[in-house]
Design a protein around this motif. Sequence first.
Motif, PDB file in Angstrom:
ATOM      1  N   GLU B 112      -6.749  -5.410   7.784  1.00 13.05           N
ATOM      2  CA  GLU B 112      -7.094  -5.497   6.179  1.00 13.05           C
ATOM      3  C   GLU B 112      -5.574  -5.199   5.652  1.00 13.05           C
ATOM      4  O   GLU B 112      -5.271  -5.839   5.041  1.00 13.05           O
ATOM      5  N   LYS B 115      -3.074  -7.741   6.472  1.00  8.74           N
ATOM      6  CA  LYS B 115      -3.243  -9.097   5.919  1.00  8.74           C
ATOM      7  C   LYS B 115      -2.836  -9.006   4.447  1.00  8.74           C
ATOM      8  O   LYS B 115      -2.323  -9.757   3.701  1.00  8.74           O
ATOM      9  N   GLY B 116      -3.031  -7.585   3.882  1.00  8.32           N
ATOM     10  CA  GLY B 116      -2.694  -7.535   2.495  1.00  8.32           C
ATOM     11  C   GLY B 116      -1.531  -7.129   2.008  1.00  8.32           C
ATOM     12  O   GLY B 116      -1.135  -7.169   0.702  1.00  8.32           O
ATOM     13  N   ARG B 117      -0.470  -6.531   2.624  1.00  7.71           N
ATOM     14  CA  ARG B 117       0.622  -5.779   2.492  1.00  7.71           C
ATOM     15  C   ARG B 117       1.782  -6.218   3.412  1.00  7.71           C
ATOM     16  O   ARG B 117       3.010  -6.299   2.814  1.00  7.71           O
ATOM     17  N   ALA B 118       1.763  -6.705   4.531  1.00  8.12           N
ATOM     18  CA  ALA B 118       2.828  -7.439   5.310  1.00  8.12           C
ATOM     19  C   ALA B 118       3.370  -8.664   4.783  1.00  8.12           C
ATOM     20  O   ALA B 118       2.581  -9.629   4.448  1.00  8.12           O
ATOM     21  N   PRO B 119       4.605  -8.623   4.563  1.00  6.75           N
ATOM     22  CA  PRO B 119       5.229  -9.802   3.835  1.00  6.75           C
ATOM     23  C   PRO B 119       5.155 -10.871   5.013  1.00  6.75           C
ATOM     24  O   PRO B 119       6.425 -11.048   5.675  1.00  6.75           O
ATOM     25  N   ALA B 136      -3.214 -15.556  -0.737  1.00  8.49           N
ATOM     26  CA  ALA B 136      -4.257 -14.898  -1.680  1.00  8.49           C
ATOM     27  C   ALA B 136      -5.334 -15.639  -2.116  1.00  8.49           C
ATOM     28  O   ALA B 136      -5.792 -15.701  -3.167  1.00  8.49           O
TER      29      ALA B 136
END
Lengths: 143, 143, 80, 80
Positions: B112, B115-119, B136
Motif C-alpha cells: 500500500e 503504491k501510494g508514496r513511491a515516485p 491516482a
Amino acid sequence: MRAAIVHEPIDPAALIAEVAHESNGATSVFLGTVRSDNDGKDVAGIEYSAYDEMAGTEMVAILEETRSAFAVEHAVVEHRVGTLAIGDISIAVVVATPHRAASLSAVQYIVEEVKGRAPIWKLEHYVDGTRGWVGAGSREATR
Amino acid sequence: MRAAIVHEPIDPAALIAEVAHESNGATSVFLGTVRSDNDGKDVAGIEYSAYDEMAGTEMVAILEETRSAFAVEHAVVEHRVGTLAIGDISIAVVVATPHRAASLSAVQYIVEEVKGRAPIWKLEHYVDGTRGWVGAGSREATR
Amino acid sequence: MTVTVRLFASYAERLGHSSLSIELPAGSRVEDAVTSLRNMPGGSMLPPTPLVAINRGYASPDSVLSEGDELAVIPPVAGG
Amino acid sequence: MTVTVRLFASYAERLGHSSLSIELPAGSRVEDAVTSLRNMPGGSMLPPTPLVAINRGYASPDSVLSEGDELAVIPPVAGG
C-alpha cells in the motif's frame, strides 16, 4: 483451484506459475517454514502427518469458500507431510486475482482455516533428543 | 532489508531465498503483474518509469517503518521499470518473520505504501494503439 | 540562484524536458518555481500545487529553495 | 455392526493403532464408540468428547453411526 497433501518438497515458483492468468494483476503467497526454535526449545526437525483424504477434502472446501467470499478463481494450496528440516516449506498458499485486496485477504483466510480445520499434526523433534506433539497452542511431551 | 528499482525481470524465488533465516516460520509474498485489461481497455503492455533515487529512498523508509511497526527484520522489495508485457512482474514484496501475522501485515503495509508514496509512474499501451498515463485512479489519455 | 528541476511521466512529456535548470531570486519558495514552470510552453498542464520533492524528500509549496537544490515535480504516483 | 476407527498422531501412538475395527450395537452414537475406545489400553488419554469425523466430514458426539462407517478421532490439529 487445487489443494493437495504432498510428500515431496514444495516448489513456490511452480505454484506461482500454476495460478498465473493474464487477467490477474496480483499474486499473493504464504509459505510456512520450519523454525529453529519453538517456545524456547531448539528444534531439529518436524514430522508432519495428516488424515490425507480428509485434509484434501477440507482444503478444497476452504478454497471454494474463497471463491464465494473473495471471487477467487486461481488458487492453490499444498501442505507437505513427512519429515521436514529447518527451513523446509510445510505449507504454501498462492492466490492470484485481478486486484490486490482479494488475493491478500484470500491468502490470509486460507492459511487461518487450514491451520484451524485441516486434520494435520506435527511432532517436533528437539536438538536435545526429546520430542513433542504440537497442538492447539500447547505441546504434549511424549518422552 | 533491501529495496531497489530494477531494470531486469524480477525473480520471486531469489527474493524468497534472500529473506530466508532459520528463525523465520512465515514468508509472505506479493507480486504485482501486468493485467491484460484495465477499466475495460485491452492492455498491450506497460511502461514503468521512476524517480529512481528517490523511489529507492522512499522504499527503504517504508521497510524501516515495518521494522518499527511489525518487528520485521527480513524484507525485500523490488520494483521494475522499463517496458513490461502482460504477466510480467512489476513489483515484488517479500517479508519473512518468525510468526505469520507479522509477515502478512507487513506485506500489505509495504504494498500500500509503495503504491501510494513511491515516485513511480505507468504509461499503459493499449491494443488499439492508444496510450495513457495512469495515476491516482484516473487515466489521462495522451493520444 | 539556480535550481535543478526534475520532471517525470506526463509532466516531462508535456513540458518536453525531464531535467532543466531555472533561475530564481534568492529566497524563492517551491510555489515560485512552480509558477515559473507553469509559464513555460506546455506548463499550463501542471496543477498550481503539484506534489513536489526537494533533494529527494517530499516538500510543501511554501518550502524555501536554496542554490543547487533538486526540485522534483511529481505527477500522481502509480507504482505497483 | 462394525465401524472402522482411524486414529492419528498422539492418539495413534498411545493406543498403538492407526486403524482398527470395533463392534458396536446397531444405533450406536459417536459417544458410544469413544467410550469403547477409552476402555482400551492407552485409551484413557482420549478426551471424553474428542473432535471426530465420520466418513471424512466433521461430526458431533451424538451423531449416529452406521455399519461400515469410518470414524476418525482427531487430536487438536496443528497444520501450517
